[in-house]
Design an enzyme around this catalytic site. Structure first.
Site, PDB file in Angstrom:
ATOM      1  N   ASN A  53      11.377  -4.367 -33.967  1.00 30.07           N
ATOM      2  CA  ASN A  53      10.980  -5.628 -33.178  1.00 30.07           C
ATOM      3  C   ASN A  53      11.562  -5.459 -31.736  1.00 30.07           C
ATOM      4  OD1 ASN A  53      10.725  -8.062 -31.848  1.00 30.07           O
ATOM      5  ND2 ASN A  53      11.437  -9.268 -33.717  1.00 30.07           N
ATOM      6  N   CYS A  83      10.569 -13.634 -28.110  1.00 28.57           N
ATOM      7  CA  CYS A  83       9.656 -12.645 -28.560  1.00 28.57           C
ATOM      8  C   CYS A  83       8.145 -12.995 -28.093  1.00 28.57           C
ATOM      9  CB  CYS A  83       9.517 -12.606 -30.002  1.00 28.57           C
ATOM     10  SG  CYS A  83      11.100 -11.708 -30.514  1.00 28.57           S
ATOM     11  N   HIS A  93       2.478  -9.280 -31.960  1.00 29.38           N
ATOM     12  CA  HIS A  93       3.806  -9.264 -31.822  1.00 29.38           C
ATOM     13  C   HIS A  93       4.420  -8.493 -33.146  1.00 29.38           C
ATOM     14  CE1 HIS A  93       8.278  -9.381 -31.276  1.00 29.38           C
ATOM     15  NE2 HIS A  93       8.289 -10.313 -32.209  1.00 29.38           N
TER      16      HIS A  93
END
Ligand code: COA
Length: 321
Positions: free
Chosen positions: A278, A114, A248
């Site tokens: 996500n 990520c 993020h």
């Protein structure tokens, strides 16, 4: 010596199919209420059979090139962050090179889960500042729907698919704009908190994402706090100097925690986790592109990017648009 890498364009690609929490609750022991209150997620985009990390990345990259008024052959290098590449090799970046019709330059993939987009941005920035290249595409593209265990309610509700891209261009102007600081970190001793179970070295495993959610949450709050401090300290800037936080997009509670630490009102924090979930390495460029295109983020604004992901990896980037 080149002084700065300017961010001159951005683009997005989200697959057409949208899956709501209620749709997941039909086949899983979960509920819209649980997912929304724990994560802020209401829906996510999901790749169709023909969508891959390369195909979505190419669409996002073309949109970023169009925004910047460039064509593919103006680009010297493609830095593509993904944890879900089309193949072990060639790199997804070179598949994108072909899809864009780019006949020169080079490309390679960056694996930092990520945090991948921050790692790719820092890499491209270093190549530009060294004078090795002048123009780069930096892309995050992910198809997590293909590595999720769809029977594990603790993980499968959290992720979505998509791609985002930016164009960086070398500038010799000393006008204070451009990428001002990037900081990268990893701690391999925390690798078992969030990983994909299976690959070339583990042929008997499932290939599914595995996560210790609570531990990751705890590390995210503390490591992202120090990442934002580090970014600002590098330039002698204060929380009050930040115009936009583009974090993020893993969980609204983590995002709001960092926003509060910076003293930013919620409207100065770009949030897409509610609609995208996500999307790992794609989440920051997707959020950035949305806020640039709808006119929130403008030329001259100071934008702080931060991410944490499997590895664990984490980092930040400070950009004067
Ligand atoms: N629907 C309903 N219940 C669920 C569920 C779901 N989708 N997922 C888990 N639960 C249940 C658990 O089984 C557990 O039940 P139990 O108490 O009966 O055992 C309960 O909810 C609490 O689970 P827990 O995992 O402790 O919840 P949490 O409050 O820590 O929230 C996360 C889970 C994943 C939302 C949270 O830990 C998180 O956001 N972590 C960070 C994840 C992250 O950001 N990852 C990506 C980093 S890049």
């Amino acid at each position: 010596m080149t002084k700065h890498a300017l961010l001159i364009g951005s683009g997005s690609c989200l697959p057409d199919r949208v899956v709501t929490n209620d749709e997941l609750a039909v086949r899983l022991d979960t509920s819209d209420e649980w997912i929304r209150t724990r994560t802020g997620i209401t829906r996510r985009h999901m790749a169709g059979p023909d969508d891959t990390a390369a195909s979505m990345a190419a669409r996002a990259a073309q949109a970023a090139l169009d925004y910047a008024g460039l064509v593919a052959d103006d680009i010297d290098a493609i830095f593509l962050a993904t944890a879900t590449p089309d193949q072990a090799f060639p790199a997804t970046a070179v598949r994108v090179q072909a899809l864009l019709g780019m006949t020169r330059g080079f490309g390679f993939d960056i694996s930092a889960a990520c945090s991948g987009f921050i790692f790719a941005l820092a890499t491209a920035d270093a190549y530009i500042r060294s004078g090795m290249i002048r123009k780069a595409l930096v892309i995050g593209s992910e198809v997590y729907s293909r590595i999720l265990d769809w029977s594990d309610r603790g993980t499968c509700v959290l992720f979505g698919d998509g791609a985002g891209a930016v164009v960086l261009s070398a500038s010799d102007e000393d006008d204070g704009r451009g990428l001002l600081a990037t900081h990268l970190h990893s701690d391999g001793t925390l690798g078992d908190l969030l990983y994909v179970d299976g690959a070339v070295g583990q042929p008997d495993k499932t290939g599914h994402l595995v996560m210790s959610g609570r531990d990751v949450f705890r590390h995210a709050v503390s490591k992202l706090s120090s990442a934002v401090d580090e970014a600002l300290a590098a330039r002698g800037l204060a929380y009050a100097d930040v115009d936009w936080l583009v974090p993020h997009q893993a969980n609204i509670r983590i995002i709001e925690g960092v926003g509060k630490k910076l003293g930013l009102p919620p409207e100065r924090v770009v949030v897409t986790v509610d609609r995208h979930a996500n999307t790992s390495a794609a989440s920051i460029p997707l959020a950035l592109d949305e806020a640039v295109r709808d006119g929130r983020i403008r030329k001259g604004d100071l934008v702080l990017l931060e991410a944490l992901g499997g590895g664990l990896t984490w980092g930040s980037a400070l950009v004067r648009m």
